[in-house]
Enzyme design. Structure first.
Site, PDB file in Angstrom:
ATOM      1  N   PRO A 106       9.124   5.208   5.342  1.00 28.91           N
ATOM      2  CG  PRO A 106       9.158   7.311   6.316  1.00 28.91           C
ATOM      3  CD  PRO A 106       9.399   6.611   5.020  1.00 28.91           C
ATOM      4  CD  GLU A 107       7.090  -0.833   6.316  1.00 24.55           C
ATOM      5  OE1 GLU A 107       6.267  -1.614   6.840  1.00 24.55           O
ATOM      6  OE2 GLU A 107       8.177  -1.209   5.836  1.00 24.55           O
TER       7      GLU A 107
END
Length: 286
Positions: A2-3
Site C-alpha cells: 500500500p502507498e
C-alpha cells in the site's frame, strides 16, 4: 505494498469508526503480528486495555492511532497484505485474523488486524514532540501534507547524485510514494525513471510534484489501487484506481498519449513501466 492513497483511505475509515472508542480487550492470535513490539503479545494487550483511541494519523505510508493522554501510539504496518477491518462482533473470524480489539461501547463492532502473509503488524511506541511514533521520526512529510516544502524538495533533488525514481521512493526525502504512483507521475511528467535528479530544473521538479499530487488525489477519490483482495478499506471494499492507470502494469499496451507500446524494465528488484517515446532515457543510459 500500500502507498499513500491506500493508507489514507484506511486512516479515514479508522477516523470514522474507531476514534474516541475505549479498548476493553485485546487478543493477539499470532506472535508475528506484534513482533515489532519487543515485550510481546501479552504486554501489548495489557498496555492497550483501557486506553482510548484518538483520531488516526498518517505520514506517507505510515499509519498510527494515538492513545489519549499517554504520549504513545499504536503504529500499524500493513506490509504486503495487512488489513485493518471494522467488523460486527458476531461476524465470523477471517482465516488470517491476527489481532482482535474490542471496545466498551454499544456500537457492536470490533477492530481486526488480518494479514495473510504476516509481514505487517501492530506495535506500541512513544511519540516524538511532533506526535509521530519515535520509530518513524525520520520519515519526511508527504506531498499532500500542507507543510510539505516544495522549494526544499527541489534543492534536495538537485543536491543528490541519484535518479528521479530513486528519489521519489526515498522516504527520507518525500514519503508516501511507491512504485505504482512513481511510475504514474513520471509518465504524466514525460520523465524517464533513470533521469538524473541534478538535471531537473525548478519548473520540472515543480511539475513533477504537481503530477505526484494529482495522481494521488485521483486515486484517493476512488479508494486507491487494488490488484487483488489483499488491499481493502476498513469495510472490506476494494479501490478502483487500477482501472485508470496510465503506466503501471501496462506492458505492451498502447501508451494513452501516443499509442506506442509501453515497456517494462527490471528495476531495484521491482519493475518500471514507461513509454519509450514519451519518456526517452537520458543519453548516458540510452
Amino acid at each position: 505494498m500500500p502507498e499513500l492513497p491506500e493508507v489514507e483511505v484506511v486512516r479515514r475509515g479508522l477516523e470514522r469508526w474507531v476514534a474516541g472508542r475505549t479498548v476493553t480487550e485485546v487478543e493477539v492470535l499470532h506472535p508475528r503480528a506484534v513482533r515489532r513490539h519487543p515485550a510481546g503479545g501479552e504486554d501489548f494487550a495489557a498496555r492497550l486495555k483501557g486506553q482510548r483511541f484518538e483520531v488516526a494519523r498518517r505520514r506517507g505510508k505510515y499509519l498510527w492511532l494515538p492513545l489519549a493522554e499517554t504520549g504513545t501510539s499504536v503504529l500499524g504496518h500493513l506490509g504486503m497484505s495487512g488489513q485493518l477491518l471494522v467488523q460486527p462482533e458476531a461476524a465470523a473470524d477471517e482465516r488470517h485474523l491476527r489481532i482482535r480489539i474490542r471496545f466498551d461501547d454499544s456500537a457492536g463492532t470490533e477492530l481486526r488486524f488480518v494479514d495473510q502473509r504476516t509481514f505487517g503488524g501492530l506495535s506500541l511506541h512513544d511519540q516524538t514532540p511532533d506526535g509521530l511514533p519515535d520509530v518513524i521520526g525520520h520519515i519526511a512529510r508527504d506531498p499532500l501534507d500542507p507543510e510539505f516544502d516544495d522549494a526544499a524538495f527541489h534543492t534536495a533533488l538537485r543536491g543528490r547524485r541519484t535518479t528521479v525514481k530513486r528519489a521519489l521512493l526515498d522516504q527520507s526525502l518525500i514519503s508516501g510514494v511507491g512504485n505504482i504512483y512513481a511510475d504514474e507521475a513520471l509518465w504524466r511528467s514525460r520523465l524517464h525513471y533513470d533521469r538524473p535528479t541534478a538535471t531537473l530544473t525548478r519548473p520540472r521538479s515543480t511539475e513533477l510534484l504537481g503530477h505526484v499530487r494529482d495522481v494521488m488525489n485521483a486515486a484517493l477519490a476512488v479508494g486507491g489501487t487494488s490488484f487483488d483482495s489483499l488491499y481493502v478499506n476498513v469495510n472490506g471494499e476494494s479501490g478502483y484506481f487500477d482501472r485508470s492507470l496510465d503506466a503501471y502494469g501496462r506492458e505492451d499496451e498502447p501508451c494513452h498519449r501516443c499509442g506506442t507500446p509501453m515497456r517494462r524494465r527490471p528495476w531495484m528488484n521491482r519493475s518500471s513501466y514507461f513509454c519509450p517515446r514519451c519518456q526517452r532515457p537520458p543519453r548516458a543510459t540510452a
